[in-house]
Design a protein around this motif. Sequence first.
Motif, mmCIF file in Angstrom:
data_model
loop_
_atom_site.group_PDB
_atom_site.id
_atom_site.type_symbol
_atom_site.label_atom_id
_atom_site.label_comp_id
_atom_site.label_asym_id
_atom_site.label_seq_id
_atom_site.Cartn_x
_atom_site.Cartn_y
_atom_site.Cartn_z
ATOM 1 N N ASN A 19 49.817 28.225 -24.130
ATOM 2 C CA ASN A 19 48.687 27.800 -23.291
ATOM 3 C C ASN A 19 47.727 26.908 -24.073
ATOM 4 O O ASN A 19 47.175 25.944 -23.534
ATOM 5 N N LEU A 20 47.540 27.238 -25.340
ATOM 6 C CA LEU A 20 46.661 26.434 -26.190
ATOM 7 C C LEU A 20 47.199 25.018 -26.332
ATOM 8 O O LEU A 20 46.463 24.038 -26.168
ATOM 9 N N LEU A 21 48.485 24.893 -26.600
ATOM 10 C CA LEU A 21 49.088 23.576 -26.788
ATOM 11 C C LEU A 21 49.115 22.785 -25.486
ATOM 12 O O LEU A 21 48.892 21.560 -25.485
ATOM 13 N N ASN A 22 49.377 23.458 -24.383
ATOM 14 C CA ASN A 22 49.394 22.770 -23.086
ATOM 15 C C ASN A 22 48.024 22.187 -22.751
ATOM 16 O O ASN A 22 47.906 21.043 -22.297
ATOM 17 N N LYS A 23 46.978 22.984 -22.957
ATOM 18 C CA LYS A 23 45.627 22.518 -22.668
ATOM 19 C C LYS A 23 45.228 21.385 -23.614
ATOM 20 O O LYS A 23 44.600 20.391 -23.190
ATOM 21 N N THR A 24 45.579 21.527 -24.889
ATOM 22 C CA THR A 24 45.250 20.485 -25.866
ATOM 23 C C THR A 24 45.920 19.173 -25.503
ATOM 24 O O THR A 24 45.291 18.112 -25.520
ATOM 25 N N LEU A 25 47.205 19.235 -25.168
ATOM 26 C CA LEU A 25 47.936 18.030 -24.795
ATOM 27 C C LEU A 25 47.350 17.401 -23.541
ATOM 28 O O LEU A 25 47.244 16.164 -23.447
ATOM 29 N N PHE A 26 46.951 18.228 -22.580
ATOM 30 C CA PHE A 26 46.368 17.727 -21.340
ATOM 31 C C PHE A 26 45.091 16.937 -21.620
ATOM 32 O O PHE A 26 44.872 15.848 -21.063
ATOM 33 N N LEU A 27 44.236 17.472 -22.499
ATOM 34 C CA LEU A 27 42.984 16.792 -22.810
ATOM 35 C C LEU A 27 43.188 15.592 -23.725
ATOM 36 O O LEU A 27 42.390 14.651 -23.714
ATOM 37 N N TRP A 28 44.254 15.621 -24.513
ATOM 38 C CA TRP A 28 44.526 14.550 -25.472
ATOM 39 C C TRP A 28 45.261 13.378 -24.809
ATOM 40 O O TRP A 28 45.239 12.257 -25.325
ATOM 41 N N LEU A 29 45.910 13.639 -23.669
ATOM 42 C CA LEU A 29 46.789 12.658 -23.042
ATOM 43 C C LEU A 29 46.129 11.299 -22.778
ATOM 44 O O LEU A 29 46.733 10.254 -23.061
ATOM 45 N N PRO A 30 44.907 11.238 -22.243
ATOM 46 C CA PRO A 30 44.298 9.909 -22.008
ATOM 47 C C PRO A 30 44.171 9.088 -23.284
ATOM 48 O O PRO A 30 44.369 7.864 -23.262
ATOM 49 N N ASN A 31 43.859 9.743 -24.379
ATOM 50 C CA ASN A 31 43.734 9.024 -25.641
ATOM 51 C C ASN A 31 45.097 8.603 -26.183
ATOM 52 O O ASN A 31 45.219 7.548 -26.819
ATOM 53 N N LEU A 32 46.117 9.408 -25.920
ATOM 54 C CA LEU A 32 47.470 9.012 -26.313
ATOM 55 C C LEU A 32 47.913 7.778 -25.543
ATOM 56 O O LEU A 32 48.576 6.896 -26.102
ATOM 57 N N VAL A 33 47.540 7.715 -24.271
ATOM 58 C CA VAL A 33 47.865 6.530 -23.470
ATOM 59 C C VAL A 33 47.171 5.304 -24.055
ATOM 60 O O VAL A 33 47.771 4.224 -24.191
ATOM 61 N N GLY A 34 45.901 5.455 -24.397
ATOM 62 C CA GLY A 34 45.166 4.345 -25.004
ATOM 63 C C GLY A 34 45.775 3.926 -26.330
ATOM 64 O O GLY A 34 45.906 2.724 -26.614
ATOM 65 N N LEU A 35 46.158 4.908 -27.157
ATOM 66 C CA LEU A 35 46.791 4.600 -28.437
ATOM 67 C C LEU A 35 48.126 3.904 -28.225
ATOM 68 O O LEU A 35 48.450 2.934 -28.938
ATOM 69 N N ALA A 36 48.902 4.379 -27.245
ATOM 70 C CA ALA A 36 50.199 3.751 -26.962
ATOM 71 C C ALA A 36 50.022 2.307 -26.514
ATOM 72 O O ALA A 36 50.791 1.417 -26.904
#
Length: 387
Positions: free
Chosen positions: A207-224
């Motif tokens: 659950n911790l990793l799922n929530k972290t990835l969910f919140l991190w995803l917009p920044n990963l898109v920007g980085l990509a």
Amino acid sequence: MKKETFWNKVFPWLMLVLVAALVYLPLAGQLGYYKDDWHVTWSGTERGAASIIDLHLNDRPGMGVVYAGLFAVLGNSPLNWQLYAFLIRVVGGCLFLWILWLINRDFKRENLLAALLFVVYPGFLQQPNASSYQCHLTGLAFGLFSIVLSLQTVFARTKMERAVLAVFSALSGMACYFMMEYMIGLEGLRLVLLVYLLYPRFKTLKNLLNKTLFLWLPNLVGLAAFLGWRLFFFKSARSVTDVGLLSKSYLADPFGMLVRFCFETLKSYINALLGAWLVPFYQVTLRAAYLDLAISLGLAAVVFVTVWFYWKNVPLQDQGKLHPAPLLLISAGLLGALLPIIPVILSYRQIEFQDTFDRYTLPASMGVMLVLIGLSMLINSRARLWI
């Protein structure tokens, strides 16, 4: 209540400005242009501010746009650039203090001391080169603001608020990377801080990793998006930022490059964590005039008295509120200092306390401060201030 509000919410910001002013402003009026300041100043003065964009098209076009905009406002006055560099350094310190309050809000005294050390971190001593290095400090401020917005999404009350924070966080992060590509390692720091902040809220690792990835995803898109442009569309004129040339070096000698990566990462990591407090001090004081040293110690005494006064007026936090354990904060800091260094090493650069290679400590310095906070929590409170 008013007194508590002043010491907890107002005085820390004043303290950051005061310390930065004591460190960076006394000689600001006597400083001029140095090294890479000159060609940009000449171009902006003789050919107009817009010409500065052309100077950076084959290296860092985002930096050129910001640089040109600033030159149009600041002109070719060295003092103006010194004052702007001071201002953006203070902004960076305030943003870092904001980050600390978000992840470690119960320890206001320690947070302020870490923010003060971040502002005067001796691993980076290029502040006098105000024209050239204001872009590094500006890029870092964009990166810090992006991380602040990411952490704020954890406390968002509505989906709309979370979405707005996430979008502006991604845009701010992209602004940082378009200015200074070597700061992409801040995404590693962002990930570490999100995990640290979310850790007590979840009982399972999944659950911790799922929530972290969910919140991190917009920044990963920007980085990509940034990496896609940088790797496949942009052609750099500099060898250290030319992905094609770097790839050829790695393919020509993969084992040698792997060995170099391991050793240079270790050396740069040690420099950021430990060497920054020792090597520059030795270099600067080796030939310093005794009068300059005496004045410096006098300014340091003013800072110490002010910090001591603040320390005595802010009540000690209940150690039972400590979250998480100091060792976890130290671990987060160690990772937060390491991950921003990796892109620097991969691009065939490293942290050195000579010439201008100390600029690569900037993204790692925040992790260093987290380590210091964690270590301070292991020490008796009375001894903590003196150390």
